[in-house]
Design a protein around this motif. Structure first.
Motif, PDB file in Angstrom:
ATOM      1  N   GLN A  17       0.828  -1.215   0.000  1.00  0.00           N
ATOM      2  CA  GLN A  17       0.000   0.000   0.000  1.00  0.00           C
ATOM      3  C   GLN A  17       0.857   1.256   0.000  1.00  0.00           C
ATOM      4  OE1 GLN A  17      -2.660  -0.582   3.306  1.00  0.00           O
ATOM      5  NE2 GLN A  17      -3.964  -1.948   2.145  1.00  0.00           N
ATOM      6  N   PHE A  31     -12.926   6.414  -5.511  1.00  0.00           N
ATOM      7  CA  PHE A  31     -14.237   6.163  -4.914  1.00  0.00           C
ATOM      8  C   PHE A  31     -15.241   7.145  -5.521  1.00  0.00           C
ATOM      9  CE2 PHE A  31     -11.114   4.587  -1.948  1.00  0.00           C
ATOM     10  CZ  PHE A  31     -11.638   3.351  -1.608  1.00  0.00           C
ATOM     11  N   CYS A  54      -2.916  -5.300  -4.917  1.00  0.00           N
ATOM     12  CA  CYS A  54      -4.101  -4.513  -4.598  1.00  0.00           C
ATOM     13  C   CYS A  54      -5.377  -5.292  -4.942  1.00  0.00           C
ATOM     14  CB  CYS A  54      -4.047  -3.201  -5.372  1.00  0.00           C
ATOM     15  SG  CYS A  54      -5.440  -2.093  -5.106  1.00  0.00           S
ATOM     16  N   TYR A  57      -5.851  -8.197  -2.571  1.00  0.00           N
ATOM     17  CA  TYR A  57      -6.331  -7.705  -1.276  1.00  0.00           C
ATOM     18  C   TYR A  57      -7.844  -7.447  -1.337  1.00  0.00           C
ATOM     19  CZ  TYR A  57      -7.178  -4.608   2.658  1.00  0.00           C
ATOM     20  OH  TYR A  57      -7.704  -4.035   3.792  1.00  0.00           O
ATOM     21  N   ALA A  58      -8.282  -6.770  -2.391  1.00  0.00           N
ATOM     22  CA  ALA A  58      -9.703  -6.440  -2.528  1.00  0.00           C
ATOM     23  C   ALA A  58     -10.563  -7.695  -2.621  1.00  0.00           C
ATOM     24  CB  ALA A  58      -9.921  -5.562  -3.759  1.00  0.00           C
ATOM     25  N   ASN A  61     -10.603  -9.550   0.799  1.00  0.00           N
ATOM     26  CA  ASN A  61     -11.277  -8.816   1.864  1.00  0.00           C
ATOM     27  C   ASN A  61     -12.672  -8.339   1.466  1.00  0.00           C
ATOM     28  OD1 ASN A  61      -9.234  -8.518   4.165  1.00  0.00           O
ATOM     29  ND2 ASN A  61      -8.049  -8.130   2.310  1.00  0.00           N
ATOM     30  N   ASP A  62     -13.144  -8.816   0.331  1.00  0.00           N
ATOM     31  CA  ASP A  62     -14.480  -8.501  -0.154  1.00  0.00           C
ATOM     32  C   ASP A  62     -14.764  -6.998  -0.149  1.00  0.00           C
ATOM     33  OD1 ASP A  62     -16.868  -9.332  -1.277  1.00  0.00           O
ATOM     34  OD2 ASP A  62     -17.888  -9.487   0.651  1.00  0.00           O
ATOM     35  N   GLU A  63     -13.798  -6.226  -0.675  1.00  0.00           N
ATOM     36  CA  GLU A  63     -13.985  -4.775  -0.785  1.00  0.00           C
ATOM     37  C   GLU A  63     -15.146  -4.505  -1.735  1.00  0.00           C
ATOM     38  OE1 GLU A  63     -12.746  -2.256   0.767  1.00  0.00           O
ATOM     39  OE2 GLU A  63     -11.146  -3.243   1.869  1.00  0.00           O
ATOM     40  N   ARG A  64     -16.107  -3.751  -1.278  1.00  0.00           N
ATOM     41  CA  ARG A  64     -17.312  -3.525  -2.071  1.00  0.00           C
ATOM     42  C   ARG A  64     -17.381  -2.165  -2.721  1.00  0.00           C
ATOM     43  NH1 ARG A  64     -21.926  -7.175   0.578  1.00  0.00           N
ATOM     44  NH2 ARG A  64     -20.523  -8.874   1.090  1.00  0.00           N
ATOM     45  N   TRP A  68     -10.023  -1.003  -7.108  1.00  0.00           N
ATOM     46  CA  TRP A  68      -8.928  -1.755  -6.495  1.00  0.00           C
ATOM     47  C   TRP A  68      -8.277  -2.601  -7.581  1.00  0.00           C
ATOM     48  CZ3 TRP A  68      -7.607  -1.659  -1.254  1.00  0.00           C
ATOM     49  CH2 TRP A  68      -8.486  -0.957  -0.429  1.00  0.00           C
ATOM     50  N   GLU A  73     -16.041  -2.382  -8.519  1.00  0.00           N
ATOM     51  CA  GLU A  73     -16.727  -3.412  -7.722  1.00  0.00           C
ATOM     52  C   GLU A  73     -17.443  -4.405  -8.639  1.00  0.00           C
ATOM     53  OE1 GLU A  73     -20.609  -4.449  -5.264  1.00  0.00           O
ATOM     54  OE2 GLU A  73     -20.360  -2.386  -5.944  1.00  0.00           O
ATOM     55  N   ARG A  76     -14.940  -6.711 -10.251  1.00  0.00           N
ATOM     56  CA  ARG A  76     -14.422  -7.692  -9.284  1.00  0.00           C
ATOM     57  C   ARG A  76     -15.446  -8.782  -9.012  1.00  0.00           C
ATOM     58  NH1 ARG A  76     -12.852  -2.887  -6.855  1.00  0.00           N
ATOM     59  NH2 ARG A  76     -14.326  -3.131  -5.125  1.00  0.00           N
TER      60      ARG A  76
END
Length: 84
Positions: A17, A31, A54, A57-58, A61-64, A68, A73, A76
């Motif tokens: 990061q 964002f 990156c 990681y997304a 970690n289920d980045e919504r 990323w 989203e 992904r």
């Protein structure tokens, strides 16, 4: 000792990061508002040396929200569905 090892692992994981190009640019680009353009963020991601880290990681970690690893989203989610 085990706690120390976990903390060291977390520090190593987060190291990518610090090298990410997005850390040096406007975070709002990554964002966007619903329906907003992702073009600028994705352009930054194209040349980022830690893009793979990156994205991994997304996904893990289920980045919504946000861009990323160069993917939105929605992109992904599609990627995860294809992997299953």
């Amino acid at each position: 000792m085990r706690e120390l090892l976990l903390l060291d692992g977390d520090a190593e994981e987060a190291g990518w990061q610090e090298r990410a190009l997005c850390a040096q640019t406007d975070p709002e680009a990554f964002f966007p508002e619903k329906g907003g353009s992702t073009r600028e963020a994705k352009k930054v991601c194209l040349t980022c040396e830690v893009r793979g880290d990156c994205l991994e990681y997304a996904l893990m970690n289920d980045e919504r929200f946000g861009i990323w690893g160069g993917l939105s989203e929605r992109e992904r989610r599609k990627l995860k569905k294809r992997a299953v």
